[in-house]
Design a protein around this motif. Sequence first.
Motif, PDB file in Angstrom:
ATOM      1  N   LEU A  79      19.279  15.919  -4.544  1.00  0.00           N
ATOM      2  CA  LEU A  79      18.923  14.753  -5.348  1.00  0.00           C
ATOM      3  C   LEU A  79      18.033  15.159  -6.514  1.00  0.00           C
ATOM      4  O   LEU A  79      17.162  16.013  -6.385  1.00  0.00           O
ATOM      5  CB  LEU A  79      18.182  13.712  -4.498  1.00  0.00           C
ATOM      6  CG  LEU A  79      18.984  13.030  -3.379  1.00  0.00           C
ATOM      7  CD1 LEU A  79      18.080  12.095  -2.601  1.00  0.00           C
ATOM      8  CD2 LEU A  79      20.173  12.261  -3.961  1.00  0.00           C
ATOM      9  N   THR A  80      18.271  14.529  -7.665  1.00  0.00           N
ATOM     10  CA  THR A  80      17.423  14.775  -8.831  1.00  0.00           C
ATOM     11  C   THR A  80      16.559  13.562  -9.167  1.00  0.00           C
ATOM     12  O   THR A  80      15.570  13.691  -9.876  1.00  0.00           O
ATOM     13  CB  THR A  80      18.271  15.121 -10.067  1.00  0.00           C
ATOM     14  OG1 THR A  80      19.186  14.040 -10.336  1.00  0.00           O
ATOM     15  CG2 THR A  80      19.064  16.403  -9.828  1.00  0.00           C
ATOM     16  N   HIS A  81      16.954  12.382  -8.654  1.00  0.00           N
ATOM     17  CA  HIS A  81      16.174  11.178  -8.907  1.00  0.00           C
ATOM     18  C   HIS A  81      16.482  10.150  -7.825  1.00  0.00           C
ATOM     19  O   HIS A  81      17.389  10.329  -7.015  1.00  0.00           O
ATOM     20  CB  HIS A  81      16.490  10.601 -10.293  1.00  0.00           C
ATOM     21  CG  HIS A  81      17.897  10.076 -10.418  1.00  0.00           C
ATOM     22  ND1 HIS A  81      18.974  10.892 -10.660  1.00  0.00           N
ATOM     23  CD2 HIS A  81      18.394   8.822 -10.301  1.00  0.00           C
ATOM     24  CE1 HIS A  81      20.072  10.169 -10.718  1.00  0.00           C
ATOM     25  NE2 HIS A  81      19.757   8.907 -10.491  1.00  0.00           N
ATOM     26  N   ALA A  82      15.691   9.085  -7.818  1.00  0.00           N
ATOM     27  CA  ALA A  82      15.885   8.004  -6.848  1.00  0.00           C
ATOM     28  C   ALA A  82      15.380   6.709  -7.465  1.00  0.00           C
ATOM     29  O   ALA A  82      14.772   6.715  -8.549  1.00  0.00           O
ATOM     30  CB  ALA A  82      15.158   8.310  -5.548  1.00  0.00           C
ATOM     31  N   SER A  83      15.627   5.609  -6.791  1.00  0.00           N
ATOM     32  CA  SER A  83      15.184   4.301  -7.273  1.00  0.00           C
ATOM     33  C   SER A  83      14.251   3.669  -6.258  1.00  0.00           C
ATOM     34  O   SER A  83      14.424   3.835  -5.045  1.00  0.00           O
ATOM     35  CB  SER A  83      16.383   3.378  -7.517  1.00  0.00           C
ATOM     36  OG  SER A  83      17.220   3.895  -8.518  1.00  0.00           O
ATOM     37  N   ALA A  84      13.263   2.953  -6.755  1.00  0.00           N
ATOM     38  CA  ALA A  84      12.298   2.266  -5.895  1.00  0.00           C
ATOM     39  C   ALA A  84      12.550   0.770  -5.969  1.00  0.00           C
ATOM     40  O   ALA A  84      12.730   0.211  -7.054  1.00  0.00           O
ATOM     41  CB  ALA A  84      10.876   2.579  -6.339  1.00  0.00           C
ATOM     42  N   SER A  85      12.591   0.114  -4.813  1.00  0.00           N
ATOM     43  CA  SER A  85      12.764  -1.338  -4.797  1.00  0.00           C
ATOM     44  C   SER A  85      11.478  -2.037  -5.208  1.00  0.00           C
ATOM     45  O   SER A  85      11.494  -3.156  -5.711  1.00  0.00           O
ATOM     46  CB  SER A  85      13.198  -1.811  -3.412  1.00  0.00           C
ATOM     47  OG  SER A  85      12.228  -1.444  -2.441  1.00  0.00           O
ATOM     48  N   ARG A  86      10.348  -1.355  -4.987  1.00  0.00           N
ATOM     49  CA  ARG A  86       9.054  -1.883  -5.424  1.00  0.00           C
ATOM     50  C   ARG A  86       8.293  -0.747  -6.097  1.00  0.00           C
ATOM     51  O   ARG A  86       8.329   0.390  -5.646  1.00  0.00           O
ATOM     52  CB  ARG A  86       8.252  -2.430  -4.234  1.00  0.00           C
ATOM     53  CG  ARG A  86       8.933  -3.590  -3.523  1.00  0.00           C
ATOM     54  CD  ARG A  86       8.086  -4.129  -2.388  1.00  0.00           C
ATOM     55  NE  ARG A  86       6.898  -4.816  -2.862  1.00  0.00           N
ATOM     56  CZ  ARG A  86       6.875  -6.088  -3.261  1.00  0.00           C
ATOM     57  NH1 ARG A  86       7.982  -6.802  -3.253  1.00  0.00           N
ATOM     58  NH2 ARG A  86       5.766  -6.655  -3.664  1.00  0.00           N
ATOM     59  N   ILE A  87       7.621  -1.069  -7.187  1.00  0.00           N
ATOM     60  CA  ILE A  87       6.914  -0.064  -7.976  1.00  0.00           C
ATOM     61  C   ILE A  87       5.460  -0.007  -7.548  1.00  0.00           C
ATOM     62  O   ILE A  87       4.806  -1.036  -7.388  1.00  0.00           O
ATOM     63  CB  ILE A  87       7.002  -0.387  -9.485  1.00  0.00           C
ATOM     64  CG1 ILE A  87       8.460  -0.355  -9.929  1.00  0.00           C
ATOM     65  CG2 ILE A  87       6.176   0.603 -10.297  1.00  0.00           C
ATOM     66  CD1 ILE A  87       8.661  -0.758 -11.370  1.00  0.00           C
ATOM     67  N   ALA A  88       4.955   1.186  -7.342  1.00  0.00           N
ATOM     68  CA  ALA A  88       3.543   1.374  -7.006  1.00  0.00           C
ATOM     69  C   ALA A  88       3.001   2.517  -7.837  1.00  0.00           C
ATOM     70  O   ALA A  88       3.655   3.538  -8.004  1.00  0.00           O
ATOM     71  CB  ALA A  88       3.385   1.671  -5.516  1.00  0.00           C
ATOM     72  N   GLY A  89       1.822   2.338  -8.383  1.00  0.00           N
ATOM     73  CA  GLY A  89       1.231   3.376  -9.219  1.00  0.00           C
ATOM     74  C   GLY A  89       0.260   2.788 -10.214  1.00  0.00           C
ATOM     75  O   GLY A  89      -0.216   1.673 -10.037  1.00  0.00           O
ATOM     76  N   THR A  90       0.012   3.511 -11.280  1.00  0.00           N
ATOM     77  CA  THR A  90      -0.946   3.072 -12.301  1.00  0.00           C
ATOM     78  C   THR A  90      -0.288   3.064 -13.664  1.00  0.00           C
ATOM     79  O   THR A  90       0.115   4.122 -14.170  1.00  0.00           O
ATOM     80  CB  THR A  90      -2.173   4.004 -12.324  1.00  0.00           C
ATOM     81  OG1 THR A  90      -2.736   4.084 -11.015  1.00  0.00           O
ATOM     82  CG2 THR A  90      -3.230   3.476 -13.293  1.00  0.00           C
ATOM     83  N   PHE A  91      -0.127   1.897 -14.256  1.00  0.00           N
ATOM     84  CA  PHE A  91       0.434   1.806 -15.599  1.00  0.00           C
ATOM     85  C   PHE A  91      -0.464   2.559 -16.575  1.00  0.00           C
ATOM     86  O   PHE A  91      -1.680   2.568 -16.445  1.00  0.00           O
ATOM     87  CB  PHE A  91       0.572   0.346 -16.037  1.00  0.00           C
ATOM     88  CG  PHE A  91       1.763  -0.348 -15.445  1.00  0.00           C
ATOM     89  CD1 PHE A  91       3.038   0.150 -15.632  1.00  0.00           C
ATOM     90  CD2 PHE A  91       1.611  -1.500 -14.709  1.00  0.00           C
ATOM     91  CE1 PHE A  91       4.143  -0.485 -15.098  1.00  0.00           C
ATOM     92  CE2 PHE A  91       2.702  -2.148 -14.171  1.00  0.00           C
ATOM     93  CZ  PHE A  91       3.979  -1.640 -14.364  1.00  0.00           C
ATOM     94  N   GLY A  92       0.167   3.145 -17.555  1.00  0.00           N
ATOM     95  CA  GLY A  92      -0.538   3.997 -18.503  1.00  0.00           C
ATOM     96  C   GLY A  92      -0.230   5.458 -18.213  1.00  0.00           C
ATOM     97  O   GLY A  92      -0.244   6.298 -19.101  1.00  0.00           O
TER      98      GLY A  92
END
Length: 239
Positions: A79-92
């Motif tokens: 795999l080179t990428h994946a998709s998240a059903s919900r986003i978690a992290g820090t914008f910016g």
Amino acid sequence: MPNGSLDRFLFDSTESSRLSWELRYKIIQGIARGLQYLHEESRYTIVHRDLKASNILLDANMNPKISDFGISKLLGNDLTHASASRIAGTFGYMAPEYVFQGQFSYKSDVFSFGILILEIVTGRKSSSFSYSDIYANLAGYVWEHWAAGEVNEIIEPSLGAEYQMTEVLRCVQIGLLCIQEVPANRPTMSSIVLMFDDVSMSLNVPSHLAFLPVASEVDRPPKDQHSLMELTITDMDPR
């Protein structure tokens, strides 16, 4: 870690003076090598997904350690990428394809690393800009000065004249390459480590950061899009 997190020093007007340019350069290179291991040398590709100054810990010798793998993801070897059903992290710090489409890969971490480089060079938080500023965000601020040949104007003031301009320029250019809009145009961590190790290696010229607002009103995206990029989140449905 004895010295806590990087943001403790980086964004404090008193503590920032303890981060000499030599030390900042060492920290940037250390983070790059850590990400190279996560992406290319561990059994699985590990995507951190929340790389930022507060998640870089410093040991007694100020060596950086990447921390907080609470929202990291493993990618199988096929795999080179994946998709998240919900986003978690820090914008910016989050790559645009992750913010707007929920897609992440090791190139998402490369984007975050690019923002982190620019913070270390300038001493400015990615979230310290508002839409009313001349420069709507850190990337636009750095891009405009780099393109104008005025990088000396964005270097952390506490450094005075105590820095190697060739190293600063190299860091800024690598940082801008890391935050290219198209993931395929961002370098891998192994190539980034090589860029730091081999100073004779010529670097590609970054493309204009089309998705990031800069000084010109013509180049700025709609206000609501910029406001979205400036928020800090822990969990949000991308739909």
